[in-house]
Design a protein around this motif. Structure first.
Motif, PDB file in Angstrom:
ATOM      1  N   ILE A  47       0.875  -1.175   0.000  1.00 27.12           N
ATOM      2  CA  ILE A  47       0.000   0.000   0.000  1.00 27.12           C
ATOM      3  C   ILE A  47       0.905   1.215   0.000  1.00 27.12           C
ATOM      4  N   ASP A  48       0.817   2.006  -1.067  1.00 32.10           N
ATOM      5  CA  ASP A  48       1.804   3.067  -1.245  1.00 32.10           C
ATOM      6  C   ASP A  48       1.207   4.472  -1.321  1.00 32.10           C
ATOM      7  N   ARG A  49       0.006   4.670  -0.832  1.00 26.21           N
ATOM      8  CA  ARG A  49      -0.626   5.991  -0.902  1.00 26.21           C
ATOM      9  C   ARG A  49      -0.384   6.836   0.342  1.00 26.21           C
ATOM     10  N   GLN A  50       0.167   6.252   1.392  1.00 24.73           N
ATOM     11  CA  GLN A  50       0.436   7.034   2.588  1.00 24.73           C
ATOM     12  C   GLN A  50       1.737   7.811   2.427  1.00 24.73           C
ATOM     13  N   THR A  51       1.934   8.772   3.313  1.00 25.16           N
ATOM     14  CA  THR A  51       3.158   9.561   3.284  1.00 25.16           C
ATOM     15  C   THR A  51       4.293   8.774   3.922  1.00 25.16           C
ATOM     16  N   ILE A  52       5.514   9.184   3.627  1.00 24.00           N
ATOM     17  CA  ILE A  52       6.681   8.524   4.221  1.00 24.00           C
ATOM     18  C   ILE A  52       6.634   8.651   5.741  1.00 24.00           C
ATOM     19  N   THR A  53       6.222   9.797   6.258  1.00 24.08           N
ATOM     20  CA  THR A  53       6.178   9.951   7.715  1.00 24.08           C
ATOM     21  C   THR A  53       5.033   9.160   8.330  1.00 24.08           C
ATOM     22  N   GLY A  54       3.901   9.093   7.665  1.00 24.62           N
ATOM     23  CA  GLY A  54       2.791   8.288   8.177  1.00 24.62           C
ATOM     24  C   GLY A  54       3.142   6.818   8.184  1.00 24.62           C
ATOM     25  N   ALA A  55       3.799   6.372   7.114  1.00 23.05           N
ATOM     26  CA  ALA A  55       4.177   4.960   7.011  1.00 23.05           C
ATOM     27  C   ALA A  55       5.190   4.570   8.078  1.00 23.05           C
ATOM     28  N   THR A  56       6.180   5.415   8.297  1.00 22.34           N
ATOM     29  CA  THR A  56       7.203   5.068   9.287  1.00 22.34           C
ATOM     30  C   THR A  56       6.677   5.202  10.710  1.00 22.34           C
ATOM     31  N   SER A  57       5.907   6.227  10.961  1.00 24.44           N
ATOM     32  CA  SER A  57       5.407   6.474  12.321  1.00 24.44           C
ATOM     33  C   SER A  57       4.466   5.385  12.810  1.00 24.44           C
ATOM     34  N   THR A  58       3.824   4.691  11.879  1.00 27.42           N
ATOM     35  CA  THR A  58       2.855   3.662  12.259  1.00 27.42           C
ATOM     36  C   THR A  58       3.371   2.243  12.064  1.00 27.42           C
ATOM     37  N   GLY A  59       4.625   2.096  11.694  1.00 27.19           N
ATOM     38  CA  GLY A  59       5.220   0.765  11.601  1.00 27.19           C
ATOM     39  C   GLY A  59       4.948   0.027  10.305  1.00 27.19           C
ATOM     40  N   THR A  60       4.617   0.736   9.230  1.00 25.82           N
ATOM     41  CA  THR A  60       4.408   0.066   7.949  1.00 25.82           C
ATOM     42  C   THR A  60       5.673  -0.691   7.560  1.00 25.82           C
ATOM     43  N   VAL A  99      11.371   8.747  17.386  1.00 26.00           N
ATOM     44  CA  VAL A  99      10.704   9.584  16.381  1.00 26.00           C
ATOM     45  C   VAL A  99      10.314   8.736  15.180  1.00 26.00           C
ATOM     46  N   ALA A 100      11.194   7.828  14.772  1.00 21.58           N
ATOM     47  CA  ALA A 100      10.968   7.032  13.563  1.00 21.58           C
ATOM     48  C   ALA A 100       9.728   6.151  13.658  1.00 21.58           C
ATOM     49  N   LEU A 101       9.400   5.689  14.834  1.00 22.53           N
ATOM     50  CA  LEU A 101       8.246   4.804  15.007  1.00 22.53           C
ATOM     51  C   LEU A 101       7.423   5.262  16.209  1.00 22.53           C
ATOM     52  N   GLY A 102       7.196   6.576  16.295  1.00 22.88           N
ATOM     53  CA  GLY A 102       6.628   7.121  17.518  1.00 22.88           C
ATOM     54  C   GLY A 102       5.235   7.700  17.443  1.00 22.88           C
ATOM     55  N   LEU A 103       4.523   7.489  16.335  1.00 24.78           N
ATOM     56  CA  LEU A 103       3.149   7.988  16.202  1.00 24.78           C
ATOM     57  C   LEU A 103       3.039   9.495  16.434  1.00 24.78           C
ATOM     58  N   GLY A 104       4.139  10.205  16.244  1.00 21.78           N
ATOM     59  CA  GLY A 104       4.120  11.654  16.424  1.00 21.78           C
ATOM     60  C   GLY A 104       4.203  12.116  17.860  1.00 21.78           C
ATOM     61  N   ALA A 105       4.492  11.224  18.784  1.00 19.67           N
ATOM     62  CA  ALA A 105       4.484  11.558  20.208  1.00 19.67           C
ATOM     63  C   ALA A 105       5.529  12.600  20.598  1.00 19.67           C
ATOM     64  N   LEU A 106       6.642  12.680  19.864  1.00 22.55           N
ATOM     65  CA  LEU A 106       7.698  13.619  20.234  1.00 22.55           C
ATOM     66  C   LEU A 106       7.648  14.914  19.433  1.00 22.55           C
ATOM     67  N   GLY A 107       6.737  14.977  18.473  1.00 23.24           N
ATOM     68  CA  GLY A 107       6.616  16.181  17.659  1.00 23.24           C
ATOM     69  C   GLY A 107       6.146  15.833  16.259  1.00 23.24           C
ATOM     70  N   VAL A 108       5.989  16.868  15.454  1.00 24.29           N
ATOM     71  CA  VAL A 108       5.554  16.701  14.072  1.00 24.29           C
ATOM     72  C   VAL A 108       6.794  16.559  13.195  1.00 24.29           C
ATOM     73  N   ILE A 109       6.874  15.456  12.485  1.00 27.44           N
ATOM     74  CA  ILE A 109       8.014  15.238  11.593  1.00 27.44           C
ATOM     75  C   ILE A 109       7.807  16.085  10.338  1.00 27.44           C
ATOM     76  N   VAL A 110       8.822  16.863   9.977  1.00 25.97           N
ATOM     77  CA  VAL A 110       8.736  17.663   8.752  1.00 25.97           C
ATOM     78  C   VAL A 110       9.693  17.184   7.671  1.00 25.97           C
ATOM     79  N   GLU A 111      10.746  16.456   8.062  1.00 23.97           N
ATOM     80  CA  GLU A 111      11.671  15.859   7.102  1.00 23.97           C
ATOM     81  C   GLU A 111      12.191  14.547   7.662  1.00 23.97           C
ATOM     82  N   LEU A 112      12.441  13.607   6.761  1.00 23.22           N
ATOM     83  CA  LEU A 112      13.079  12.340   7.126  1.00 23.22           C
ATOM     84  C   LEU A 112      14.243  12.088   6.190  1.00 23.22           C
ATOM     85  N   THR A 113      15.323  11.599   6.748  1.00 18.52           N
ATOM     86  CA  THR A 113      16.456  11.166   5.925  1.00 18.52           C
ATOM     87  C   THR A 113      16.488   9.657   5.968  1.00 18.52           C
ATOM     88  N   ILE A 114      16.512   9.048   4.788  1.00 16.06           N
ATOM     89  CA  ILE A 114      16.508   7.591   4.689  1.00 16.06           C
ATOM     90  C   ILE A 114      17.800   7.100   4.040  1.00 16.06           C
TER      91      ILE A 114
END
Length: 185
Positions: A47-60, A99-114
């Motif tokens: 499933i590839d319609r979610q954002t990179i931050t949504g996917a990582t934050s929720t454990g996709t 932060v990488a798998l934190g459901l946004g608990a530590l803040g709003v992610i605005v950029e990710l480096t992969i």
């Protein structure tokens, strides 16, 4: 609170195999964004319609016994905390995993480096099978370096997907760069 990140999309920068993406970049956009650099993501989900931050934050996750979830590819992040502070985290910071798998608990992610890998292509081998064979008899690791199973419980049948690959493929890379997509089975 609902935060719309759809305007924050695309590549911020590339440093070797490390690529920084804006938070609203959708997974389906990433292969074409990485192609000009000859790079790809190690693992993506179906499933590839979610954002990179949504996917990582929720454990996709993607498939395969030897591949971690998408969040395991993160080596840096920029977040905005609840107090409005902008914090940049690197692989050396203990907070990055949270932060990488934190459901946004530590803040709003605005950029990710992969951490990316060299671009590659995959070949899928789908076949129907009896669920007893899928669960009890077929060694998942031997079906390919990635494996998926869709089951149809009432029919007691399933479809296995053994995916082999990680083949550097210049022809496929050229097709991605030009916008021509082709699935070979």
């Amino acid at each position: 609170m609902d935060i719309d990140m759809s305007a924050l999309r695309g590549v911020v920068g590339v440093d070797g195999k490390r690529v920084t993406l804006r938070a609203g970049t959708r997974l389906h956009e990433i292969p074409a964004l990485l192609a000009p650099y000859g790079l790809g993501m190690r693992n993506l989900g179906d499933i590839d319609r979610q954002t990179i931050t949504g996917a990582t934050s929720t454990g996709t996750h993607g498939t395969g016994l030897h591949f971690g979830g998408i969040s395991t590819q993160i080596v840096g992040a920029k977040i905005v905390t609840g107090t409005g502070d902008v914090v940049t985290l690197t692989a050396d910071d203990d907070e990055l995993r949270a932060v990488a798998l934190g459901l946004g608990a530590l803040g709003v992610i605005v950029e990710l480096t992969i951490e990316c890998v060299d671009a590659f292509s995959l070949r899928a081998h789908d076949e129907p099978l009896d669920l007893d064979d899928a669960v009890g008899g077929q060694p998942f690791g031997e079906a390919g370096n990635r494996f998926g199973l869709v089951n149809f419980i009432l029919a007691h049948k399933g479809i296995s997907s053994g995916i082999t690959g990680a083949y550097p493929d210049q022809k496929a890379l050229a097709a991605v760069r030009s916008g021509r997509w082709r699935v070979r089975r």
